[in-house]
Design a protein around this motif. Structure first.
Motif, PDB file in Angstrom:
ATOM      1  N   ASN A  42       0.830  -1.216   0.000  1.00 40.86           N
ATOM      2  CA  ASN A  42       0.000   0.000   0.000  1.00 40.86           C
ATOM      3  C   ASN A  42       0.856   1.255   0.000  1.00 40.86           C
ATOM      4  O   ASN A  42       0.359   2.342  -0.251  1.00 40.86           O
ATOM      5  N   LEU A  43       2.135   1.083   0.338  1.00 40.94           N
ATOM      6  CA  LEU A  43       3.000   2.258   0.458  1.00 40.94           C
ATOM      7  C   LEU A  43       3.550   2.727  -0.889  1.00 40.94           C
ATOM      8  O   LEU A  43       4.065   3.846  -0.979  1.00 40.94           O
ATOM      9  N   GLY A 137      11.705  -2.870  16.110  1.00 46.80           N
ATOM     10  CA  GLY A 137      11.009  -3.274  14.890  1.00 46.80           C
ATOM     11  C   GLY A 137      10.100  -2.191  14.332  1.00 46.80           C
ATOM     12  O   GLY A 137       9.235  -2.459  13.501  1.00 46.80           O
ATOM     13  N   THR A 138      10.284  -0.967  14.784  1.00 46.01           N
ATOM     14  CA  THR A 138       9.405   0.127  14.336  1.00 46.01           C
ATOM     15  C   THR A 138       9.513   0.358  12.831  1.00 46.01           C
ATOM     16  O   THR A 138       8.490   0.560  12.156  1.00 46.01           O
ATOM     17  N   ALA A 140      10.572  -1.804  10.545  1.00 49.20           N
ATOM     18  CA  ALA A 140      10.015  -2.971   9.842  1.00 49.20           C
ATOM     19  C   ALA A 140       8.493  -2.905   9.801  1.00 49.20           C
ATOM     20  O   ALA A 140       7.873  -3.172   8.762  1.00 49.20           O
ATOM     21  N   VAL A 141       7.884  -2.533  10.899  1.00 48.28           N
ATOM     22  CA  VAL A 141       6.418  -2.453  10.944  1.00 48.28           C
ATOM     23  C   VAL A 141       5.921  -1.321  10.046  1.00 48.28           C
ATOM     24  O   VAL A 141       4.938  -1.470   9.315  1.00 48.28           O
ATOM     25  N   ALA A 142       6.634  -0.196  10.066  1.00 51.47           N
ATOM     26  CA  ALA A 142       6.207   0.944   9.238  1.00 51.47           C
ATOM     27  C   ALA A 142       6.206   0.578   7.760  1.00 51.47           C
ATOM     28  O   ALA A 142       5.346   1.032   7.001  1.00 51.47           O
ATOM     29  N   PHE A 143       7.159  -0.262   7.353  1.00 51.28           N
ATOM     30  CA  PHE A 143       7.228  -0.683   5.954  1.00 51.28           C
ATOM     31  C   PHE A 143       6.487  -2.004   5.713  1.00 51.28           C
ATOM     32  O   PHE A 143       6.413  -2.466   4.578  1.00 51.28           O
ATOM     33  N   GLY A 144       5.998  -2.601   6.750  1.00 50.82           N
ATOM     34  CA  GLY A 144       5.275  -3.867   6.584  1.00 50.82           C
ATOM     35  C   GLY A 144       6.207  -5.021   6.249  1.00 50.82           C
ATOM     36  O   GLY A 144       5.851  -5.918   5.494  1.00 50.82           O
ATOM     37  N   VAL A 145       7.377  -4.999   6.831  1.00 56.83           N
ATOM     38  CA  VAL A 145       8.355  -6.068   6.568  1.00 56.83           C
ATOM     39  C   VAL A 145       8.198  -7.145   7.637  1.00 56.83           C
ATOM     40  O   VAL A 145       8.376  -6.884   8.821  1.00 56.83           O
ATOM     41  N   ALA A 146       7.850  -8.343   7.183  1.00 49.95           N
ATOM     42  CA  ALA A 146       7.701  -9.450   8.130  1.00 49.95           C
ATOM     43  C   ALA A 146       8.845 -10.439   8.004  1.00 49.95           C
ATOM     44  O   ALA A 146       9.222 -11.083   8.974  1.00 49.95           O
ATOM     45  N   LYS A 147       9.340 -10.576   6.778  1.00 45.71           N
ATOM     46  CA  LYS A 147      10.454 -11.516   6.554  1.00 45.71           C
ATOM     47  C   LYS A 147      11.563 -10.778   5.841  1.00 45.71           C
ATOM     48  O   LYS A 147      11.301  -9.908   4.999  1.00 45.71           O
TER      49      LYS A 147
END
Lengths: 188, 161
Positions: A42-43, A137-138, A140-147
């Motif tokens: 979505n980004l 993990g801020t 990673a969460v902001a970019f939606g990175v899970a792996k």
């Protein structure tokens, strides 16, 4: 009541059930599969999330201050096999970029890894670009990175242009950056 | 009012109407009731339960011990701590980052609305279909005595002293 008139509701119910099943299949067909390999986000095309963090070895990193440069964020973990495998490709890309008039800035975003492990890895395998700490993990969460690995390209205006999940290659990154630069110059 | 007349009045339209109204009011009260979380930790837990762990199968961020889930929990805690966003806005923020797959409870808009609407539509259609079928079967089961049947009964009555 005739047998024919009795069959009518049965047919209607059967048709209704059939219609519901077809609708269900259509929904399954058109709905996003949820595959994590997809580079959708979505980004994309939106301003990059706010990133303010510490750099490994000291100093601050603020993504919004990097406007004016192409920024490549590589989410990394030293124990992740694809991260280790793609690393030489990233080093080659960094070398190729350094020859550019306005080279892209590469940043490693440390994902769930210790500072010592990251330092040891880069000392051994090269890659002298800055490493951004993401202890909570801020980022990673902001970019939606899970792996990991994941690589994101942010343009000089601060807009997210590309998300690459999984291993990257030098050729792909060179070609992508070349295309982006052409587009930005109004040629592409 | 005896039981028989009470049953009869319930079977009439006003009885059903009152029942439907009561159901509607109870549902409305249930939905609108403010039993939301009070403390920050309650809010963090409530939001975490609505978000799927992106690297697990069918686990919420609240339950999962995966590092991605932990990062999301941390972010939820941070957002709740700043107090700038409400629960739905925090969920929307996470959905924006991770995509719609991160929602454990489907949205009630767009294609996801089918998840809510389809079972209700199917249930209504099924009840309507069954009602129609039962009515037909009942009307079919009513036996109508033929002339021959009546003659047999009349003969038997004559034989009875």
């Amino acid at each position: 009541m005739s047998e024919q008139s009795m069959r009518r509701p049965v047919r209607a119910v059967a048709l209704g059930v059939g219609a519901v099943l077809i609708a269900f299949l259509v929904v399954l067909a058109v709905t996003h599969s949820g595959a994590k390999e997809s580079a959708e986000s979505n980004l994309l095309g939106k301003p990059a999330p706010v990133v303010e963090a510490e750099l490994l070895g000291g100093g601050k990193f603020n993504l919004s201050y990097r406007k004016g440069s192409w920024v490549i964020l590589n989410f990394f973990n030293s124990t992740c096999v694809p991260c280790v495998r793609e690393h030489p490709e990233l080093v080659k890309f960094a070398e190729a970029e350094s020859a550019q008039d306005e080279p892209a800035e590469i940043y490693t975003v440390i994902n769930d890894d210790s500072d010592t492990a990251v330092r040891t890895f880069f000392d051994k395998n090269g890659g002298d670009w800055p490493k951004v700490k993401d202890d909570n993990g801020t980022i990673a969460v902001a970019f939606g990175v899970a792996k990991v690995p994941e690589t994101w390209i942010v343009d000089p205006n601060g807009f997210v242009r590309m998300r690459i999940t999984g291993e990257i290659s030098t050729d792909f990154l060179n070609e992508t950056m070349s295309n982006f630069r052409l587009q930005a110059s109004g040629v592409g | 009012m005896n039981l028989k007349s009470a049953n009869r009045s319930i079977k009439r339209w006003p009885g059903w109407l009152v029942l439907a109204l009561a159901t509607f009011v109870l549902l409305a009260v249930g939905i609108a009731a403010d039993n939301g979380p009070q403390t920050q930790q309650d809010r963090i837990d409530a939001i975490s339960k609505r978000i799927a762990c992106p690297t697990c199968q069918g686990e919420s961020v609240y339950v999962s011990r995966a590092s991605s889930a932990e990062s999301i929990r941390n972010e939820i805690a941070r957002q709740v701590g700043t107090g700038q966003l409400n629960d739905d806005e925090i969920v929307a923020y996470l959905e924006d980052s991770f995509g719609g797959d991160v929602l454990l409870v489907p949205r009630s808009t767009g294609l996801d609305a089918l998840v809510w609407a389809l079972p209700v539509a199917v249930a209504v259609a099924a009840i309507a279909g069954l009602t129609m079928a039962f009515r037909r079967w009942r009307s079919q089961s009513l036996l109508v005595a033929t002339d021959d049947d009546e003659a047999i009964v009349a003969d038997l009555r004559k034989e009875v002293p």
